[in-house]
Write a protein that holds these residues in place. Structure first.
Motif, PDB file in Angstrom:
ATOM      1  N   GLY A 183       0.787  -1.280   0.157  1.00 28.26           N
ATOM      2  CA  GLY A 183      -0.119   0.202   0.106  1.00 28.26           C
ATOM      3  C   GLY A 183       0.836   1.092   0.012  1.00 28.26           C
ATOM      4  N   ARG A 184       0.441   2.260  -0.597  1.00 29.02           N
ATOM      5  CA  ARG A 184       1.269   3.334  -0.682  1.00 29.02           C
ATOM      6  C   ARG A 184       1.339   4.183   0.436  1.00 29.02           C
ATOM      7  NH1 ARG A 184      -0.891   8.376  -0.690  1.00 29.02           N
ATOM      8  NH2 ARG A 184      -3.019   8.464  -0.917  1.00 29.02           N
ATOM      9  N   PRO A 185       2.587   4.782   0.829  1.00 28.62           N
ATOM     10  CA  PRO A 185       2.527   5.621   1.958  1.00 28.62           C
ATOM     11  C   PRO A 185       1.759   6.831   2.052  1.00 28.62           C
ATOM     12  CG  PRO A 185       4.608   5.921   0.706  1.00 28.62           C
ATOM     13  CD  PRO A 185       3.748   4.863   0.189  1.00 28.62           C
ATOM     14  N   ALA A 186       1.449   7.500   3.283  1.00 29.67           N
ATOM     15  CA  ALA A 186       0.586   8.603   3.225  1.00 29.67           C
ATOM     16  C   ALA A 186       1.316   9.908   2.766  1.00 29.67           C
ATOM     17  CB  ALA A 186       0.379   8.827   4.649  1.00 29.67           C
ATOM     18  N   ALA A 187       2.653   9.894   2.679  1.00 34.40           N
ATOM     19  CA  ALA A 187       3.229  11.108   2.141  1.00 34.40           C
ATOM     20  C   ALA A 187       4.083  10.503   0.955  1.00 34.40           C
ATOM     21  CB  ALA A 187       4.303  11.814   3.088  1.00 34.40           C
ATOM     22  N   PRO A 188       3.516  10.890  -0.398  1.00 37.89           N
ATOM     23  CA  PRO A 188       4.101  10.285  -1.590  1.00 37.89           C
ATOM     24  C   PRO A 188       5.532  10.611  -1.984  1.00 37.89           C
ATOM     25  CG  PRO A 188       2.532  12.008  -1.895  1.00 37.89           C
ATOM     26  CD  PRO A 188       2.602  11.880  -0.474  1.00 37.89           C
ATOM     27  N   ASP A 189       6.063  11.722  -1.448  1.00 40.70           N
ATOM     28  CA  ASP A 189       7.337  12.023  -1.663  1.00 40.70           C
ATOM     29  C   ASP A 189       8.500  11.528  -0.733  1.00 40.70           C
ATOM     30  OD1 ASP A 189       6.127  13.394   0.487  1.00 40.70           O
ATOM     31  OD2 ASP A 189       8.054  14.684   0.726  1.00 40.70           O
ATOM     32  N   LEU A 190       7.947  10.768   0.161  1.00 45.11           N
ATOM     33  CA  LEU A 190       8.778   9.864   1.094  1.00 45.11           C
ATOM     34  C   LEU A 190       9.651   8.941   0.241  1.00 45.11           C
ATOM     35  CD1 LEU A 190       8.407  10.768   3.952  1.00 45.11           C
ATOM     36  CD2 LEU A 190       7.474   8.654   4.632  1.00 45.11           C
ATOM     37  N   ASP A 191      10.857   8.682   0.637  1.00 46.36           N
ATOM     38  CA  ASP A 191      11.599   8.018  -0.255  1.00 46.36           C
ATOM     39  C   ASP A 191      11.793   6.526   0.375  1.00 46.36           C
ATOM     40  OD1 ASP A 191      13.710   7.240  -1.973  1.00 46.36           O
ATOM     41  OD2 ASP A 191      15.103   7.954  -0.555  1.00 46.36           O
ATOM     42  N   VAL A 192      10.467   5.715  -0.250  1.00 47.14           N
ATOM     43  CA  VAL A 192      10.419   4.551   0.380  1.00 47.14           C
ATOM     44  C   VAL A 192       9.927   3.493  -0.647  1.00 47.14           C
ATOM     45  CG1 VAL A 192       8.738   3.353   1.973  1.00 47.14           C
ATOM     46  CG2 VAL A 192       9.599   5.479   2.652  1.00 47.14           C
ATOM     47  N   ASP A 193      10.346   2.121  -0.407  1.00 47.70           N
ATOM     48  CA  ASP A 193       9.897   1.263  -1.411  1.00 47.70           C
ATOM     49  C   ASP A 193       8.362   0.970  -0.922  1.00 47.70           C
ATOM     50  OD1 ASP A 193      12.270   1.020  -2.653  1.00 47.70           O
ATOM     51  OD2 ASP A 193      13.075  -0.089  -1.140  1.00 47.70           O
ATOM     52  N   TYR A 194       7.612   0.592  -2.093  1.00 44.70           N
ATOM     53  CA  TYR A 194       6.352   0.312  -1.749  1.00 44.70           C
ATOM     54  C   TYR A 194       5.648  -0.398  -2.961  1.00 44.70           C
ATOM     55  CZ  TYR A 194       4.583   4.444  -4.266  1.00 44.70           C
ATOM     56  OH  TYR A 194       4.150   5.505  -5.217  1.00 44.70           O
ATOM     57  N   VAL A 195       4.488  -1.005  -2.821  1.00 48.57           N
ATOM     58  CA  VAL A 195       3.776  -1.582  -3.924  1.00 48.57           C
ATOM     59  C   VAL A 195       2.329  -1.425  -3.662  1.00 48.57           C
ATOM     60  CG1 VAL A 195       3.788  -3.801  -5.565  1.00 48.57           C
ATOM     61  CG2 VAL A 195       5.031  -3.699  -3.500  1.00 48.57           C
ATOM     62  N   ASP A 196       1.515  -1.037  -4.440  1.00 46.36           N
ATOM     63  CA  ASP A 196       0.242  -0.825  -4.197  1.00 46.36           C
ATOM     64  C   ASP A 196      -0.669  -1.183  -5.477  1.00 46.36           C
ATOM     65  OD1 ASP A 196      -2.218  -0.252  -3.094  1.00 46.36           O
ATOM     66  OD2 ASP A 196      -1.733   1.850  -2.774  1.00 46.36           O
ATOM     67  N   VAL A 197      -1.814  -1.447  -5.471  1.00 44.97           N
ATOM     68  CA  VAL A 197      -2.651  -1.351  -6.594  1.00 44.97           C
ATOM     69  C   VAL A 197      -2.955   0.087  -7.028  1.00 44.97           C
ATOM     70  CG1 VAL A 197      -3.343  -4.012  -6.531  1.00 44.97           C
ATOM     71  CG2 VAL A 197      -4.646  -2.236  -5.539  1.00 44.97           C
ATOM     72  N   ASP A 198      -3.568   0.175  -7.992  1.00 44.49           N
ATOM     73  CA  ASP A 198      -4.003   1.758  -8.562  1.00 44.49           C
ATOM     74  C   ASP A 198      -5.321   1.731  -8.239  1.00 44.49           C
ATOM     75  OD1 ASP A 198      -4.013   4.168  -9.446  1.00 44.49           O
ATOM     76  OD2 ASP A 198      -3.031   3.956 -11.391  1.00 44.49           O
ATOM     77  N   ASN A 199      -5.549   2.088  -6.831  1.00 45.61           N
ATOM     78  CA  ASN A 199      -6.844   2.405  -6.285  1.00 45.61           C
ATOM     79  C   ASN A 199      -7.668   3.393  -7.021  1.00 45.61           C
ATOM     80  OD1 ASN A 199      -7.409  -0.156  -4.681  1.00 45.61           O
ATOM     81  ND2 ASN A 199      -5.517   0.716  -3.432  1.00 45.61           N
ATOM     82  N   ALA A 200      -6.841   4.439  -6.986  1.00 48.73           N
ATOM     83  CA  ALA A 200      -7.533   5.631  -7.561  1.00 48.73           C
ATOM     84  C   ALA A 200      -7.850   5.635  -8.866  1.00 48.73           C
ATOM     85  CB  ALA A 200      -6.445   6.957  -7.748  1.00 48.73           C
ATOM     86  N   ALA A 201      -7.242   4.894  -9.618  1.00 50.80           N
ATOM     87  CA  ALA A 201      -7.686   4.516 -11.099  1.00 50.80           C
ATOM     88  C   ALA A 201      -8.851   3.575 -11.090  1.00 50.80           C
ATOM     89  CB  ALA A 201      -6.415   3.868 -12.046  1.00 50.80           C
ATOM     90  N   GLY A 202      -8.965   2.686 -10.243  1.00 51.71           N
ATOM     91  CA  GLY A 202      -9.898   1.706 -10.056  1.00 51.71           C
ATOM     92  C   GLY A 202     -11.236   2.510  -9.487  1.00 51.71           C
TER      93      GLY A 202
END
Lengths: 331, 331
Positions: A147-166
């Motif tokens: 799932g994506r982190p709350a702050a998108p600019d955070l320099d962190v590894d993540y995977v998520d599905v594109d819920n906004a697009a969904g």
DNA sequence: TTGTAGGCGTTATCAG
DNA sequence: CTGATAACGCCTACAA
């Protein structure tokens, strides 16, 4: 190992080589050693290996489950199954961890890594805040957020599905069918998922030329809370004509509330879900939903973490998996 | 550890003692060491510990899940959650394993133990046969079966819920309500569960004075297979008046098939489930079911395994947990 | 109450 | 291509 070496008439180092880099041995020695290994049913001790290697071929999967979540959330179960299989294929092992009342998340994660219990962590923390993530980042513990982190600019590894697009797709689908009064039965407020869904739906509404009424309601992602909300919503004088749910379990509550009010799906009220776990099968009529293929999350996350642990320096993981709409008969 | 020792001005052995047996140290030294531990944020390396100790504080949970089972079987998920929590409380760790296409069950189990990956295993193998169990038993691998073994005389540790008693209760309940034509929508044939349920229902029927018609049908424990069976059964001219299902998911198929045939529950057809996982909430009317409290299985199994690993020589585990009936509105 | 020596089972390094 | 030696980080046994 020494027994094997003795039986094969070689040094223990040669046995080690037979296991780890067989190509360094002459075919004859290799065969000898292998026969001894089979004869004695020798298996290397992984504790000794990781001690000598300074690498831990274990991945920790953290899921902060409460009783409620455990029962209704098949996402977690599917995730652990997927990761488990993927790990096994690479001779890795999956360990499961959950929240501990007397230890903070970050403290627990650090401890697990420092104790060399795990080489890295996969984290499903829908509510981990920016400060905690920052702290964890600066601690050398390898981790991937599910799932994506709350702050998108955070320099962190993540995977998520594109819920906004969904959510955008789902809303567009309803709009195309002529709906102009739409409700989003959303996830709890604190989840970033919940923001993504709202923004997706809102964007679709704005893109629509005509005015659209849009209502958002936060549920607790449980059947009980969803049903309560839906009963109220359906009874109210401003009943929407189309409902987008964060979850197929919530879609079931729409169905139930509609049944109770003698409303037909989709004629009187349409339902579409932005996510389909196992509840999907039970829905009648067949549920129109966004197919997230969320099994891929576990695969991508595990694959990345194994590379990190084996020091293959993979590029940063900022993956948002694409989704598609599967039309059923509920819209 | 050496750094801590140096900082505290003691030997490394004293640091070890501060961690493992603090009562052997003088309060003054203990305080000194503890301060150093905190200062350096020292955490013992568990790999080194198990190497020196020759004990592995890890429990493996084996679940041979296929895609289908993963999605519908909340039992597995609940089990892993329970065991995970229990392990954490005792400083143990839970590892998840699943079937591997190119390795037999027994071979996998032996390997995991010989590699010292786990100190013992919890096995959910509904179809492991007597020969395999025997082979495993004679291999020194500590294990606990989840669910009872096919051959009851086998000298093996296991925990199960009393499914036979549950089925007996369920059947009695229907009989008391006047039903004389009962069907059991059972689990697959190969599962020992399936035998238990049948025998429980049969016993109840025999105990009843009057003649009772009893039909048994094996499902695959999936919604699809259950629905197919129920549609046929309800359409047939010998439709039973009461149905016992092995599972709440199967109870949902009864509901659906009844809806389709415009039959009311419980007036036209009664349903009772011998097991309730998470599907229960979704059922309408409220499902009468046997409350197995199956969460206890994981606790008992994990607790036993931890004792075995810590060499506390617990007595043999032959536990069959009691169950009780919870009446809903579906009978 | 504390310290020393040796070993747990493996691998890295360096010679040969 | 193979072997000797010294770690890896901790614990047991014994000695002081």
């Amino acid at each position: 190992m020494n027994d094997v070496a003795r039986l094969a008439g070689v040094s223990s180092q040669t046995v080690s080589r037979a296991v780890n880099s067989p190509n360094l041995l002459s075919p004859a020695t290799l065969a000898k050693v292998r026969r001894a290994i089979d004869l004695l049913d020798y298996h290397p001790n992984v504790a000794a290996q990781s001690l000598a290697n300074r690498t831990v071929k274990m991945i920790g999967l953290f899921m902060p489950f409460t009783q409620e979540q455990v029962k209704s959330n098949m996402f977690f179960h599917s995730l652990s199954a997927t990761v488990c299989q993927r790990c096994a294929q690479h001779d890795f092992v999956l360990q499961l961890f959950t929240a501990n009342p007397d230890e903070s998340y970050v403290r627990l994660f650090k401890r697990l890594y420092r104790e060399k219990r795990v080489g890295g962590l996969l984290l499903t923390c829908p509510s981990m805040n920016t400060k905690e993530i920052g702290e964890l980042r600066s601690s050398a513990v390898p981790f991937v957020l599910i799932g994506r982190p709350a702050a998108p600019d955070l320099d962190v590894d993540y995977v998520d599905v594109d819920n906004a697009a969904g959510a955008h797709m789902a809303a567009q689908h309803l709009l195309n069918k002529g709906h102009r009064d739409i409700a989003l039965l959303n996830a709890p407020k604190f989840m970033t998922l919940s923001e993504d869904l709202r923004s997706g739906v809102q964007r679709a509404c704005q893109e629509q030329g005509e005015p659209v009424r849009f209502t958002e309601i936060h549920s607790e992602l449980t059947y009980k809370s969803g049903l309560e909300i839906m009963r109220r919503l359906i009874a109210s004088d401003s009943r929407p004509t189309g409902i987008i749910t964060a979850d197929d379990l919530l879609a079931l509550t729409v169905k139930r509330a509609a049944d109770e009010a003698r409303l037909r799906i989709p004629e009187d009220i349409a339902v579409i879900s932005t996510f389909a776990s196992g509840w999907y099968d039970v829905m009648e009529p067949e549920l129109t939903h966004v197919d997230t293929g969320f099994e891929r999350i576990g695969i991508v996350a595990a694959e990345h973490m194994m590379k990190v642990i084996l020091k293959k320096n993979p590029p940063p993981l900022r993956t948002v998996l694409d989704v598609k709409l599967t039309e059923g008969k509920s819209t």
